[in-house]
Design a protein around this motif. Structure first.
Motif, PDB file in Angstrom:
ATOM      1  N   SER A  16       0.827  -1.213   0.000  1.00  0.00           N
ATOM      2  CA  SER A  16       0.000   0.000   0.000  1.00  0.00           C
ATOM      3  C   SER A  16       0.858   1.258   0.000  1.00  0.00           C
ATOM      4  O   SER A  16       0.533   2.247  -0.663  1.00  0.00           O
ATOM      5  CB  SER A  16      -0.947   0.000   1.199  1.00  0.00           C
ATOM      6  OG  SER A  16      -0.234  -0.068   2.420  1.00  0.00           O
ATOM      7  N   SER A  17       1.978   1.247   0.721  1.00  0.00           N
ATOM      8  CA  SER A  17       2.852   2.420   0.750  1.00  0.00           C
ATOM      9  C   SER A  17       3.544   2.616  -0.596  1.00  0.00           C
ATOM     10  O   SER A  17       3.753   3.741  -1.044  1.00  0.00           O
ATOM     11  CB  SER A  17       3.890   2.308   1.875  1.00  0.00           C
ATOM     12  OG  SER A  17       4.837   1.293   1.604  1.00  0.00           O
ATOM     13  N   PHE A  18       3.877   1.518  -1.272  1.00  0.00           N
ATOM     14  CA  PHE A  18       4.480   1.611  -2.596  1.00  0.00           C
ATOM     15  C   PHE A  18       3.466   2.117  -3.618  1.00  0.00           C
ATOM     16  O   PHE A  18       3.801   2.915  -4.496  1.00  0.00           O
ATOM     17  CB  PHE A  18       5.039   0.257  -3.025  1.00  0.00           C
ATOM     18  CG  PHE A  18       6.155  -0.255  -2.152  1.00  0.00           C
ATOM     19  CD1 PHE A  18       7.132   0.608  -1.669  1.00  0.00           C
ATOM     20  CD2 PHE A  18       6.236  -1.586  -1.807  1.00  0.00           C
ATOM     21  CE1 PHE A  18       8.156   0.154  -0.858  1.00  0.00           C
ATOM     22  CE2 PHE A  18       7.259  -2.064  -1.002  1.00  0.00           C
ATOM     23  CZ  PHE A  18       8.227  -1.191  -0.521  1.00  0.00           C
ATOM     24  N   ARG A  19       2.220   1.674  -3.500  1.00  0.00           N
ATOM     25  CA  ARG A  19       1.180   2.142  -4.424  1.00  0.00           C
ATOM     26  C   ARG A  19       0.974   3.647  -4.286  1.00  0.00           C
ATOM     27  O   ARG A  19       0.828   4.359  -5.288  1.00  0.00           O
ATOM     28  CB  ARG A  19      -0.130   1.417  -4.153  1.00  0.00           C
ATOM     29  CG  ARG A  19      -0.142  -0.044  -4.567  1.00  0.00           C
ATOM     30  CD  ARG A  19      -1.532  -0.633  -4.479  1.00  0.00           C
ATOM     31  NE  ARG A  19      -1.517  -2.058  -4.782  1.00  0.00           N
ATOM     32  CZ  ARG A  19      -1.782  -3.013  -3.896  1.00  0.00           C
ATOM     33  NH1 ARG A  19      -2.091  -2.703  -2.648  1.00  0.00           N
ATOM     34  NH2 ARG A  19      -1.737  -4.292  -4.260  1.00  0.00           N
ATOM     35  N   ARG A  20       0.955   4.137  -3.047  1.00  0.00           N
ATOM     36  CA  ARG A  20       0.777   5.577  -2.840  1.00  0.00           C
ATOM     37  C   ARG A  20       1.917   6.366  -3.459  1.00  0.00           C
ATOM     38  O   ARG A  20       1.715   7.428  -4.056  1.00  0.00           O
ATOM     39  CB  ARG A  20       0.667   5.885  -1.338  1.00  0.00           C
ATOM     40  CG  ARG A  20      -0.675   5.521  -0.720  1.00  0.00           C
ATOM     41  CD  ARG A  20      -0.806   6.093   0.682  1.00  0.00           C
ATOM     42  NE  ARG A  20       0.098   5.450   1.616  1.00  0.00           N
ATOM     43  CZ  ARG A  20      -0.198   4.399   2.350  1.00  0.00           C
ATOM     44  NH1 ARG A  20      -1.400   3.840   2.266  1.00  0.00           N
ATOM     45  NH2 ARG A  20       0.676   3.882   3.197  1.00  0.00           N
ATOM     46  N   ALA A  21       3.149   5.837  -3.298  1.00  0.00           N
ATOM     47  CA  ALA A  21       4.313   6.538  -3.838  1.00  0.00           C
ATOM     48  C   ALA A  21       4.257   6.604  -5.365  1.00  0.00           C
ATOM     49  O   ALA A  21       4.467   7.668  -5.959  1.00  0.00           O
ATOM     50  CB  ALA A  21       5.600   5.837  -3.391  1.00  0.00           C
ATOM     51  N   VAL A  22       3.983   5.486  -5.993  1.00  0.00           N
ATOM     52  CA  VAL A  22       3.952   5.444  -7.456  1.00  0.00           C
ATOM     53  C   VAL A  22       2.817   6.320  -7.983  1.00  0.00           C
ATOM     54  O   VAL A  22       2.980   7.033  -8.984  1.00  0.00           O
ATOM     55  CB  VAL A  22       3.801   3.986  -7.947  1.00  0.00           C
ATOM     56  CG1 VAL A  22       3.568   3.949  -9.453  1.00  0.00           C
ATOM     57  CG2 VAL A  22       5.044   3.174  -7.586  1.00  0.00           C
ATOM     58  N   LYS A  23       1.669   6.297  -7.314  1.00  0.00           N
ATOM     59  CA  LYS A  23       0.529   7.112  -7.738  1.00  0.00           C
ATOM     60  C   LYS A  23       0.868   8.600  -7.708  1.00  0.00           C
ATOM     61  O   LYS A  23       0.392   9.378  -8.544  1.00  0.00           O
ATOM     62  CB  LYS A  23      -0.676   6.836  -6.840  1.00  0.00           C
ATOM     63  CG  LYS A  23      -1.949   7.537  -7.271  1.00  0.00           C
ATOM     64  CD  LYS A  23      -3.118   7.149  -6.386  1.00  0.00           C
ATOM     65  CE  LYS A  23      -4.394   7.851  -6.829  1.00  0.00           C
ATOM     66  NZ  LYS A  23      -5.555   7.474  -5.962  1.00  0.00           N
TER      67      LYS A  23
END
Length: 236
Positions: A16-23
């Motif tokens: 979830s933290s990686f998804r937020r960063a990429v988004k």
């Protein structure tokens, strides 16, 4: 380019933290360890501490790590990250020398092109280089003595970048720090700034013009800060 250190927001090192960063348009940084059943996972430390008990990553299987409540459920496989974000920018920090060959295979399997593979250990750099001439390797500075080996690493291992802690300003002063960074850049080495304990928002403006990318604990704030810095530079 700003790379989110261990992702963006809690829980760190989670999908979830990686998804937020990429988004949000950031690259993502994570550390790599190998489990007892030979899965590559993202975790900063070699063990998880729960209720006073320590659990070694290398002595447990991926399934066993996932079962360690409450944090275990967030432990993420490197393969899952590459599968979901094949076009993202990565800083992959290898902590476990036994993970080198498996990481190389995953990079090839998922055709990951925008990745800098970093480490603090020269022996891991050697293992990474091997016959892989196209890997972008970075050496992370963790002590003043590490600076002396930079010319050797460029000449013999062809490092792409040096990851430099802005905390170095405290030890050598801002003038000498800037001179050292310029010397490193003169060798054709990229600079990735990061922070150990230094306040990023306070000290990055002093060296922002010398950085090629930034590995940040506060990527949103740093992006705004750098935008103001660059605007000021262009007005000079």
């Amino acid at each position: 380019m700003i790379i989110a250190h261990r992702g963006l927001g809690d829980p760190e090192d989670s999908m979830s933290s990686f998804r937020r960063a990429v988004k949000r348009g950031f690259g993502i940084e994570f550390d790599v360890w190998k489990t007892a059943d030979e899965e590559l996972i993202t975790l900063h430390d070699p063990e998880i501490t729960l209720d006073g008990n320590k659990y070694s990553v290398k002595e447990l299987t991926f399934k066993e790590l996932k079962a360690l409540a409450p944090y275990g459920k967030y432990v993420t496989r490197v393969e899952d990250i590459f599968r979901e974000f094949p076009n993202a920018v990565f800083n992959v920090d290898i902590k476990d020398s036994e993970a080198v060959e498996d990481l190389k295979e995953l990079l090839l399997q998922y055709e990951i092109e925008k990745a800098v593979i970093s480490t603090t250990k020269i022996k891991i750099l050697r293992a990474l280089r091997g016959h892989e001439e196209n890997l972008k390797l970075a050496f992370s500075i963790i002590s003043r003595s590490s600076v002396a080996v930079v010319p050797f690493l460029k000449r013999h291992l062809g490092i792409f970048a040096l990851h430099v802690p802005i905390d170095g300003i405290f030890y050598v002063g801002i003038a000498n720090f800037r001179l050292l960074v310029k010397w490193i850049k003169s060798m054709g080495i990229k600079i990735g700034f990061w922070s150990y304990e230094a306040d990023e928002l306070k000290y990055l403006p002093l060296v922002a013009d010398l950085g090629d990318y930034f590995i940040s604990n506060n990527p949103l704030e740093v992006r705004n800060l750098l935008a103001h810095c660059y605007q000021a530079y262009f007005q000079l």
